[in-house]
Design a protein around this motif. Structure first.
Motif, mmCIF file in Angstrom:
data_model
loop_
_atom_site.group_PDB
_atom_site.id
_atom_site.type_symbol
_atom_site.label_atom_id
_atom_site.label_comp_id
_atom_site.label_asym_id
_atom_site.label_seq_id
_atom_site.Cartn_x
_atom_site.Cartn_y
_atom_site.Cartn_z
ATOM 1 N N ILE A 54 0.806 -1.204 0.000
ATOM 2 C CA ILE A 54 0.000 0.000 0.000
ATOM 3 C C ILE A 54 0.848 1.267 0.000
ATOM 4 O O ILE A 54 0.471 2.272 -0.602
ATOM 5 C CB ILE A 54 -0.991 0.009 1.182
ATOM 6 C CG1 ILE A 54 -1.883 1.236 1.071
ATOM 7 C CG2 ILE A 54 -0.289 0.028 2.523
ATOM 8 C CD1 ILE A 54 -3.289 0.992 1.386
ATOM 9 N N TYR A 55 2.025 1.216 0.632
ATOM 10 C CA TYR A 55 2.865 2.403 0.644
ATOM 11 C C TYR A 55 3.367 2.726 -0.755
ATOM 12 O O TYR A 55 3.408 3.888 -1.162
ATOM 13 C CB TYR A 55 4.039 2.217 1.603
ATOM 14 C CG TYR A 55 3.617 2.138 3.049
ATOM 15 C CD1 TYR A 55 3.477 0.910 3.685
ATOM 16 C CD2 TYR A 55 3.349 3.287 3.766
ATOM 17 C CE1 TYR A 55 3.077 0.837 5.003
ATOM 18 C CE2 TYR A 55 2.957 3.222 5.085
ATOM 19 C CZ TYR A 55 2.820 1.993 5.695
ATOM 20 O OH TYR A 55 2.424 1.920 6.997
ATOM 21 N N MET A 110 0.458 4.234 -2.681
ATOM 22 C CA MET A 110 0.223 5.639 -2.354
ATOM 23 C C MET A 110 1.285 6.524 -2.992
ATOM 24 O O MET A 110 0.979 7.568 -3.565
ATOM 25 C CB MET A 110 0.228 5.837 -0.842
ATOM 26 C CG MET A 110 -0.974 5.230 -0.147
ATOM 27 S SD MET A 110 -0.874 5.546 1.636
ATOM 28 C CE MET A 110 -2.394 4.790 2.177
ATOM 29 N N MET A 111 2.550 6.099 -2.899
ATOM 30 C CA MET A 111 3.634 6.887 -3.482
ATOM 31 C C MET A 111 3.422 7.017 -4.978
ATOM 32 O O MET A 111 3.625 8.088 -5.547
ATOM 33 C CB MET A 111 4.973 6.195 -3.188
ATOM 34 C CG MET A 111 6.166 7.012 -3.597
ATOM 35 S SD MET A 111 6.495 8.382 -2.491
ATOM 36 C CE MET A 111 6.287 9.747 -3.586
ATOM 37 N N VAL A 168 0.817 9.653 -5.738
ATOM 38 C CA VAL A 168 1.353 10.995 -5.562
ATOM 39 C C VAL A 168 2.223 11.377 -6.751
ATOM 40 O O VAL A 168 2.127 12.489 -7.278
ATOM 41 C CB VAL A 168 2.167 11.093 -4.258
ATOM 42 C CG1 VAL A 168 2.874 12.432 -4.160
ATOM 43 C CG2 VAL A 168 1.256 10.899 -3.068
ATOM 44 N N ILE A 206 2.119 10.141 -9.824
ATOM 45 C CA ILE A 206 1.298 10.311 -11.028
ATOM 46 C C ILE A 206 0.641 11.678 -10.992
ATOM 47 O O ILE A 206 0.651 12.438 -11.974
ATOM 48 C CB ILE A 206 0.218 9.211 -11.109
ATOM 49 C CG1 ILE A 206 0.882 7.871 -11.374
ATOM 50 C CG2 ILE A 206 -0.804 9.525 -12.191
ATOM 51 C CD1 ILE A 206 -0.077 6.703 -11.322
#
Lengths: 207, 533, 106
Positions: free
Chosen positions: C79-80, C83-84, C87, C89
């Motif tokens: 998941i990290y 999320m990265m 951000v 994109i």
């Protein structure tokens, strides 16, 4: 009547995963904060690419390069500091943190040296020589001071955070079985390194 | 605060008393109420400013104030209403109060950060008000602070902009807190797709708060830097590009409108099932559409700049993307209506506000599409059509949803019930007043009346008079609603635990809730959050 | 997305410890990339767009290394990384859309 009732997933329990997730979210905000400045840089470099090239000659690649190596080293030492803590080597962990802070200090000294050189050439916004520069170069130097300045501020804050971590280790509040604070401090430090990784080529390596 | 020793017979109001127990609280419910009182106060200041604006515009020429003052009034009205009211109102009040309860937990992930968010809100609000009394008075640039004027004007732009910066931090921290709370503190058995839709709305919103706000933060800092150093970042006379400012500003401020509306839509998704006594139609569609609105909403900001001087291809791209973002919003509207169809409808004040929301948000959304159409926008940009459009979505949409939420959750928060008949009358006044105030603006805009203008051509006067009268009716309704709530708080009948027959977790606990939110273990249905048996 | 209630036992024996050696290797890779980028710049030709793109490519490679290894993303739950990615994109699209304006202005 006293009813005791405990919610299993309470917001008041210690939760290292929450702590880490929260830290990452905060890092995202920092990335986007600097992102706005990178956007401005992109636009003005596109419009004034000659001026940016010309202005960048005033920057010394070797100072920038040394600073890059210094920050990369500091990223390694803080990462190793976490390894040491995980292995229970508290003394080594603290020493590596001190090395990281030392690296931060070296970075700031070199930066101060670079900046004061520019001041003595009158290159800061508001100074004599600065106002005579063509538009594109003025924008280059403004962005240079703003972005490296904001970055340096984050270096200082990061170093302070690591000092607080060292202190917490001393008080046994950060230990082998509870070191989220150290990990999060490390994450913040890596962010500082990340931003410089982009600042370096964009300001020092234009040609 | 120990969760194992709190007395669940006491409400969260009763566990501690005195102002220090409020100002230093870590209880999300008290923080929610701290926000409630401060946000409503700023809202009323904003209403007064709006009232004064409408008074000035009842006739052409000078009516009650000088032109320069008018510029300051509409700027402060915008700054207060946007940064101090509409953006925080639903997340900081109902999000803070109900998100943990709806998820089946006792607080947010970071209670101290939550309190800090409120402190930052107060600090930012104080700075905004400071601009009224120091130097050359409040900023006169419009709430958008467009360069180069914002860099040159002598009014208190730097203070106003710093206020917005601090308020942005407040918003970021709230969003951060909610994302972690939703990921980590759901009750066992409550998967993401068993969360109430209000939580989904807050989740999508929180991502926007976290990712978009920093951009306006840095932009505002650039304004301060430019005012201080005269660099020429955005000043065309020295090589800067004012359109770049607009890009940076709207990269945040467009997603910001989804911060404003997504939580409000979440409230509607809670009210409609309860007053139809059936489960929401298309739960997953509504959940995904919240994420879709948040995501696509990041990429449409250029539609605020169609007439500024952007390149043609850029304008076309932004226009297409703008049309795309309307689709998930429309999906929600269809699903709400479908939920009501053949439901067991009980018309109570919360439902009245929800239905008004659907009607007004529809008008706001459709006029948004008109704005988003390139050719049409050339004609209506910066006219009263835009003013009408955004008041329909922000006020007729979000604010009405907020009022609906207040009527819905009032008995849960305070344990008392307000007078239903008076609530209905107040609603009627507000609904009529709102539409009389803002619908004429849509017509005025098409006729050509520019916005932010102190004066106007005589042919625009009749509609302006109608609009101003609408503002008086609206304010009457607002006052009546507020008095009704105050009286309900002081003298209202004790409310039952579940006066409306809702099935989300907040209705399983007492009114008002105990300190750690529940007096017995919450029961999470395996059929989802809207399990009307 | 975490669908289980948080439990302390998530934290016990599963901790992945990155060795000192791996950190040192990561560091060396980063130094190498830095040397590359300085060399290309100091001794390479003026290729305008290509210069920028090369510099950014190398910087991004360094960033990815820092992220994956020093920041532990490689070993963290997916998941990290997700999320990265979102951000990144997002930010990239901001740059592209803005550039569409400036590239094609008359």
């Amino acid at each position: 009547m006293d009813t005791t009732f405990v919610l299993p997933n309470s917001g008041h329990n210690r939760d290292d995963v929450s702590s880490k997730l929260g830290m990452w979210l905060f890092l995202f905000t920092e990335l986007l904060l600097f992102g706005g400045l990178f956007l401005v840089y992109m636009v003005y470099r596109f419009i004034y690419h000659e001026a940016f090239l010309h202005a960048s000659y005033d920057l010394n690649v070797w100072f920038g390069g040394v600073n890059t190596v210094v920050l990369l080293t500091s990223s390694m030492t803080v990462a190793m500091s976490i390894t040491a803590m995980q292995k229970g080597d508290i003394l080594l962990s603290k020493r590596l943190l001190w090395l990281t802070i030392l690296a931060a200090g070296i970075f700031l000294v070199i930066k101060a040296f670079e900046w004061s050189a520019k001041f003595s050439h009158g290159l800061f916004p508001g100074m004599e020589h600065y106002s005579t520069l063509p538009n594109g170069e003025r924008l280059f130097f403004f962005l240079y001071f703003f972005m490296t300045g904001l970055h340096a501020l984050h270096v200082i804050v990061g170093a302070i955070i690591l000092l607080v971590v060292i202190n917490a280790i001393g008080k046994n509040r950060v230990r082998q079985d509870k070191y989220m604070f150290l990990e999060n401090g490390g994450l913040y430090w890596h962010l500082v390194d990340l931003i410089w990784i982009y600042l370096f080529p964009l300001f020092y390596l234009i040609h | 605060m120990s969760t194992t020793a709190a007395n669940a017979d006491l409400s969260f109001f009763q566990v501690a008393r005195g102002i220090r127990s409020w100002i230093f609280t870590l209880d999300h419910k008290r923080i929610a109420l701290l926000y409630f009182y401060s946000i409503v106060t700023f809202f009323l200041v904003g209403v007064i400013l709006g009232f004064l604006m409408r008074l000035e515009l009842i006739a052409p020429g000078k009516t009650v104030m000088e032109p320069h003052t008018y510029n300051q009034v509409f700027t402060l009205h915008g700054v207060i209403m946007i940064f101090l009211f509409i953006i925080p109102v639903v997340p900081a009040i109902f999000g803070n109060f109900f998100l943990p309860i709806m998820l089946g937990t006792d607080d947010v992930s970071f209670p101290k950060l939550n309190l800090l968010s409120w402190y930052l809100y107060i600090f930012g609000g104080a700075l905004a008000l400071l601009t009224l009394v120091v130097g050359e008075g409040p900023a006169d640039t419009g709430w958008t602070f467009y360069a180069p004027y914002s860099v040159k004007t002598g009014t208190n732009v730097s203070i106003a902009v710093l206020a917005a910066f601090i308020l942005g931090f407040s918003s970021i921290l709230t969003g951060l807190n909610f994302i972690v709370t939703i990921h980590r503190l759901r009750y066992p058995g409550m998967t993401f797709f068993k969360m109430p839709l209000f939580a989904w709305g807050l989740y999508a919103t929180s991502w926007i708060q976290v990712l978009a706000t920093p951009i306006v933060g840095i932009t505002l800092l650039m304004i301060v830097a430019e005012r201080a150093f005269g660099v020429g970042l955005f000043d065309p006379s020295i090589g800067g590009d004012p359109i770049l400012y607009q890009h940076l500003f709207w990269i945040y401020s467009h997603p910001a409108v989804y911060i404003m509306v997504l939580p409000a839509m979440g409230i509607i998704s809670e009210i409609i099932p309860t007053f139809s006594q059936r489960t929401i139609f298309g739960y997953k569609a509504i959940a995904y559409s919240s994420l879709a609105i948040a995501f696509v909403g990041y990429f449409v900001w250029g539609h605020h700049m169609f007439t500024s001087g952007m390149s043609g291809p850029a304008r076309i791209v932004f226009s297409i993307l703008t049309f795309l973002v309307a689709i998930p919003s429309a999906i929600k509207v269809f699903n709400w209506v479908a939920t009501m169809y053949k439901g067991s409808i009980e018309v109570q004040p919360p439902l009245l506000y929800a239905m008004a929301f659907i009607f007004q948000f529809l008008i706001g959304g459709l006029t948004g599409l008109v704005n988003g159409a390139l050719a049409a926008d050339v004609h209506i940009h910066d006219t009263y059509f835009v003013v009408g459009h955004f008041h329909y979505v922000m006020f007729g949409g979000t604010a009405f949803a907020f009022f609906g939420g207040l009527h819905y959750w009032f008995p849960k928060i305070w344990g008392k019930m307000y007078n239903i008949r008076r609530a209905n009358i107040a609603f009627t006044l507000m609904f009529i007043g709102f539409n009389v105030l803002y619908f004429p603006m849509l017509i005025l805009g098409i006729m050509g009346m520019p916005r932010r203008y102190y004066d106007y051509l005589p042919e625009f006067q009749p509609l302006n008079v109608i609009s101003t009268v609408g503002s008086w009716i609206l304010i009457l309704g607002l006052i009546m609603m507020i008095i009704n709530f105050i009286q309900g708080y002081r003298k209202g009948k004790t409310a039952s635990q579940n006066p409306w027959g809702g099935v989300t977790l907040e209705w399983q606990t007492k009114s008002p809730p105990p300190l750690q939110n529940f007096h017995k273990a919450p029961e999470v249905s395996e059929h989802g959050p809207y399990d009307f048996k | 997305m975490n669908q289980h209630p948080n439990q302390h036992k998530e934290h016990s024996a599963e901790v992945h410890i990155v060795s000192y050696r791996e950190h040192a290797s990561t560091f060396l890779a980063l130094i190498l990339l830095t040397v590359m980028t300085v060399t290309v710049s100091v001794f390479g030709a003026d290729l305008y767009t290509l210069t920028v793109l090369t510099a950014l490519a190398i910087a991004s490679a360094k960033a990815v290394v820092v992220g994956l290894y020093f920041m532990h993303l490689k070993y963290d739950p997916k998941i990290y990384k997700a999320m990265m990615a979102v951000v990144l994109i997002l930010f990239t699209v901001f740059l592209i859309l803005t550039l569409i304006d400036y590239l094609i202005r008359p």
